[in-house]
Design a protein around this motif. Sequence first.
Motif, PDB file in Angstrom:
ATOM      1  N   THR A   1       2.203   1.705  -3.540  1.00 20.92           N
ATOM      2  CA  THR A   1       1.199   2.024  -4.558  1.00 20.92           C
ATOM      3  C   THR A   1       0.361   3.255  -4.216  1.00 20.92           C
ATOM      4  N   ASN A   2       0.521   3.770  -3.010  1.00 15.73           N
ATOM      5  CA  ASN A   2      -0.229   4.962  -2.614  1.00 15.73           C
ATOM      6  C   ASN A   2       0.699   6.148  -2.452  1.00 15.73           C
TER       7      ASN A   2
ATOM      8  N   ASP B   1       0.836  -1.209   0.000  1.00 12.67           N
ATOM      9  CA  ASP B   1       0.000   0.000   0.000  1.00 12.67           C
ATOM     10  C   ASP B   1       0.863   1.248   0.000  1.00 12.67           C
TER      11      ASP B   1
ATOM     12  N   LYS C   1      -1.697   6.708  -9.825  1.00 12.98           N
ATOM     13  CA  LYS C   1      -2.277   6.302 -11.105  1.00 12.98           C
ATOM     14  C   LYS C   1      -1.602   6.969 -12.304  1.00 12.98           C
TER      15      LYS C   1
ATOM     16  N   CYS D   1      -0.191  10.820  -7.806  1.00  7.07           N
ATOM     17  CA  CYS D   1      -1.630  10.598  -7.759  1.00  7.07           C
ATOM     18  C   CYS D   1      -2.341  11.754  -8.461  1.00  7.07           C
TER      19      CYS D   1
ATOM     20  N   GLU E   1      -3.558   8.868  -1.786  1.00  7.24           N
ATOM     21  CA  GLU E   1      -4.294   8.386  -2.956  1.00  7.24           C
ATOM     22  C   GLU E   1      -3.441   7.379  -3.727  1.00  7.24           C
ATOM     23  N   ARG E   2      -4.134   6.552  -4.500  1.00  6.53           N
ATOM     24  CA  ARG E   2      -3.431   5.552  -5.296  1.00  6.53           C
ATOM     25  C   ARG E   2      -2.629   6.243  -6.414  1.00  6.53           C
TER      26      ARG E   2
END
Length: 437
Positions: free
Chosen positions: A85-86, A82, A95, A106, A92-93
């Motif tokens: 990836t955050n 986590d 992306k 993010c 927030e993730r």
Amino acid sequence: MSLPEDDLTCPVCCDIFTDPVLLSCSHSFCRICLKRCWETCLRECPVCRKRATKSSPPTNLALKNVCEALLQARSQASAALDEETNCTLHGERLKLFCLVDQQAICVVCQTSKLHKTHDCSPIEEAVLDCKDELALTLKLLQDKVDSLIEIQRTSKDISKYIKNQALETQRLIRSHFEQLRQELCQEESARLAAVKQEEQAKITGMKDKIKELSAEVLSLTETISVIQEQLQEEDMVLLKNFKATQERSESTVLGSDNMSGLLIDVTNHLCNLKYRVWEKMLDHIDYTPVTLDPNTAHPCLILSDSLTSLHYAKQSGGCPDNPERFHISAEVVAMTPLGSGSHHWVVETGSNQDWILGVASLSAPRNAEVSARPENGFWTLCFRDGEFRAMTSPPTPLTLSRTPKQIKVQLDYDKGTVSFLDPADNTSAQFDMWGMG
């Protein structure tokens, strides 16, 4: 030693044991799973159906500890995942991938001042692009490793070639100095012989001089005796013989008293001896303005010991693939780079029916097949298939009245021109180096 997860899985719930208990048959179950089974059936093992001896089986402490350690490790791994990836700033993730800062962000980061004006791409696309770039980098690095391994593989051969090269160079140096020593010995012998010859001539002259002096002394002694006798004679006898006696004394010519020029002319033999010998040796020693560099010669070109001529051999000479060497085309360059001034040299082509000669830049490619044209760093004259061509772009055919045996190459670096002349009649071809390069 860690156990496989199958050994840490409850046969009833098929999950990691929670508060495992141990039956007398050695099978383990979650306490709550076993309780549910016994509520609906007899008090027996759900696996082997053996009757349980105790209503409250003991806790399997060893299995419990292992399972708790596994769950804790899973929890930490999940937390770490986590965290990876955050976003550490906004939670927030991640992306997006910022193409400017080369980092994952993010959607909140994208709208912030830090990345608002930056180009971004979705994580999935960025991963593919980064993988492609890393694959290319990996290929380049692997190619470099392969190249270094190849160099390492051939390093022993190169070391052996260097030793042979040193031995051959030393042999040629000894040969050249031996020739010089022979020239010096011959010159020394000639000059020593000249001194010996003059010595013999001078001694012979002195012997002749001594004989001549002895003859004159004897003649004078006899004349003196006659005069002394006449002086003892009577007066009339003296007067009668006076004229003859006087004529005899006057006829005695003294020509042997000149003693000049009898010694050896030492100055003639020793004056500026070293310089005169060196000057004479220069008449027998050739100077060549262009010396071919064997380290640049194509493996099929065999150079002479003096490095001034060459011939083509179908079989390679076994030289190493060093970067300075021409590997594709059969070419060789001179040892000394020319960077200014005017230079010229004469090349003997003889009966050779296929040749190319001229000037090449230091940056001319040596490990690729290219045309000998100005754009590739070559300013050359070519004779092939009975035709002369100045290798301009495109090549310029030349019409000559005869095939020259010699070609004079004249380079004016400051003016940027290369000329090719026939020394016999000064027929020439010329083109601009810089304008065509």
